[in-house]
Design a protein around this motif. Structure first.
Motif, PDB file in Angstrom:
ATOM      1  N   GLY A 169       0.849  -1.175   0.065  1.00  0.00           N
ATOM      2  CA  GLY A 169      -0.018   0.041  -0.066  1.00  0.00           C
ATOM      3  C   GLY A 169       0.999   1.240   0.101  1.00  0.00           C
ATOM      4  N   HIS A 197       5.187   4.194   1.162  1.00  0.00           N
ATOM      5  CA  HIS A 197       4.648   3.109   0.907  1.00  0.00           C
ATOM      6  C   HIS A 197       5.372   1.833   1.518  1.00  0.00           C
ATOM      7  CE1 HIS A 197       7.930   3.622  -2.064  1.00  0.00           C
ATOM      8  NE2 HIS A 197       7.950   2.166  -1.858  1.00  0.00           N
ATOM      9  N   GLN A 241      -4.460   0.070  -0.580  1.00  0.00           N
ATOM     10  CA  GLN A 241      -3.731  -0.890  -0.350  1.00  0.00           C
ATOM     11  C   GLN A 241      -4.434  -2.200  -1.089  1.00  0.00           C
ATOM     12  OE1 GLN A 241      -3.574  -1.931   3.962  1.00  0.00           O
ATOM     13  NE2 GLN A 241      -6.002  -1.975   3.892  1.00  0.00           N
TER      14      GLN A 241
END
Length: 228
Positions: free
Chosen positions: A138, A167, A150
């Motif tokens: 995600g 991320h 995600q």
């Protein structure tokens, strides 16, 4: 075209050709991430004492096929660490032929429950392909929304992390996992959020972190102790 329109507008307002040239160069630099090649290749001279944005080109007469070659992505990385994760990166430092080409690649290995912690790549978008296992991945958008996107990925699935956004990847399968990532930079860079915030050198003042995270001094000091 955009360049013609800009040139015409400045021309009718009396700007000189030299001014237009400088502005055109500025626009080109603003739109480019890595330096663009102006010849077939610009193999990085990693031993040059000259410091520029990128690397000086090696003499083409001294270039060999070895400059465009790297190996080892078939070898599993060591995931016996606190987060259960390892990255094997092939960037310009490892493969000098990447210089000015704007690409690099990495192998990512995850132990069971292994995590590639929250991080960003300041100079590249990342595109990840799962080879083995199951990953929860995600990224979070920028303020003010801070939206989390995600997805659970399995072998053959592909996910993209836009440039500069925070991320992560977490192994949610029963065994080890492997992925391959590509980057649109010869040197994408890496900022691991926890390392940067709690492990900076010298340390970020505790008062700054207390107000930023809205927690007490003891919590901040405990977190900083984990990254010394």
């Amino acid at each position: 075209s955009l360049s013609f329109s800009i040139s015409f507008l400045f021309y009718i307002h009396g700007f000189s050709i030299s001014t237009l040239a400088v502005l055109a160069l500025a626009f080109a630099q603003a739109l480019a991430y890595d330096p663009s090649p102006l010849q077939d290749f610009c193999v990085a001279d990693l031993n040059s004492p000259i410091f520029i944005n990128g690397f000086v080109c090696k003499n083409p007469n001294l270039v060999t096929a070895q400059d465009f070659f790297a190996s080892g992505l078939n070898i599993a990385g060591n995931t016996q660490n606190k987060v259960g994760f390892n990255v094997t990166l092939v960037n310009v430092q490892r493969l000098p032929g990447l210089n000015t080409l704007g690409v690099s690649i990495a192998r990512l290995d995850y132990a069971p429950n292994g995590l590639n912690p929250l991080h960003t790549h300041p100079r590249a978008t990342e595109i990840l392909t799962v080879i083995r296992g199951t990953l929860l991945v995600g990224f979070v958008t920028s303020s003010p929304n801070n939206t989390l996107f995600q997805r659970v990925l399995r072998p053959g699935d592909v996910f993209v992390f836009p440039i500069g956004l925070i991320h992560f990847q977490l192994n949610v399968g029963r065994g080890p996992a492997v992925a391959i990532s590509g980057f649109n930079s010869q040197n994408p860079g890496l900022i691991v959020i926890a390392d940067a915030v709690f492990g900076s050198n010298p340390p970020i003042p505790v008062q700054v972190l207390e107000k930023s995270f809205q927690v007490g001094q003891n919590v901040i000091q405990e977190l900083q102790a984990q990254f010394k």
